[in-house]
Design an enzyme around this catalytic site. Sequence first.
Site, PDB file in Angstrom:
ATOM      1  N   HIS A   8       0.767  -1.187  -0.096  1.00  0.00           N
ATOM      2  CA  HIS A   8       0.235   0.056   0.002  1.00  0.00           C
ATOM      3  C   HIS A   8       0.840   1.125   0.046  1.00  0.00           C
ATOM      4  O   HIS A   8       0.593   2.281  -0.763  1.00  0.00           O
ATOM      5  CB  HIS A   8      -0.932   0.027   1.386  1.00  0.00           C
ATOM      6  CG  HIS A   8      -2.123  -0.845   0.937  1.00  0.00           C
ATOM      7  ND1 HIS A   8      -2.194  -2.195   1.115  1.00  0.00           N
ATOM      8  CD2 HIS A   8      -3.352  -0.233   0.931  1.00  0.00           C
ATOM      9  CE1 HIS A   8      -3.642  -2.659   0.878  1.00  0.00           C
ATOM     10  NE2 HIS A   8      -4.419  -1.434   0.733  1.00  0.00           N
TER      11      HIS A   8
ATOM     12  N   HIS B   5       1.840  -3.600   9.432  1.00  0.00           N
ATOM     13  CA  HIS B   5       3.174  -3.389   9.059  1.00  0.00           C
ATOM     14  C   HIS B   5       3.932  -2.700  10.268  1.00  0.00           C
ATOM     15  O   HIS B   5       3.223  -2.070  11.205  1.00  0.00           O
ATOM     16  CB  HIS B   5       3.290  -2.340   7.970  1.00  0.00           C
ATOM     17  CG  HIS B   5       2.622  -3.298   6.359  1.00  0.00           C
ATOM     18  ND1 HIS B   5       3.466  -3.977   5.803  1.00  0.00           N
ATOM     19  CD2 HIS B   5       1.505  -2.963   6.022  1.00  0.00           C
ATOM     20  CE1 HIS B   5       3.008  -4.516   4.908  1.00  0.00           C
ATOM     21  NE2 HIS B   5       1.860  -3.863   4.720  1.00  0.00           N
TER      22      HIS B   5
END
Length: 175
Positions: free
Chosen positions: A111, A150
Amino acid sequence: MRSIEPIAKLDLAFSLFCLQHKFQYPISRISRAMSHTGDGHLYAVFGLLAFMFGEEHGELFLIAGLVAFAFELPIYWVIKNTFKRRRPHDCSELVTSFITPSDRYSLPSGHTAAAFLMATLVNTWYMEVGEFAYVWAILIASSRIFLGVHFLTDVILGALLGFGCANLAISLLGG
């Protein structure tokens, strides 16, 4: 492998700092919405709008985007499947994941890579909204940390990957 242990410990500590506070649930709702803007559908819309209405830069913007993603996606896949870094919620039971990630591994953040790739292209051809594009990319990167999917280094490397692939495409196309 021992040389990256301090980085892994710092990453986990930072994730715990970001995820263990009384505002974690409201922040996760905002982060989910922000992260969703980086799922990919908007990139196609941006490219098509630039192509249709971008006058002198639209076609080059679209082509640069396609070239940049042609570099970024295979590099992302190779790195992710070579390092096979576990996601934060897989490393500690203290880390909450607020979404189910689309794949198993965390390094790099796809992303973030895509968001910084687009922000770099926008900043190159549409400078008047370039700062906004980079703020948006930073918010997407931050959302991935606040969602517990993440680590900080995942988003830093994702940002570098996106920025690098965009600049490679720009230089190849003479932008």
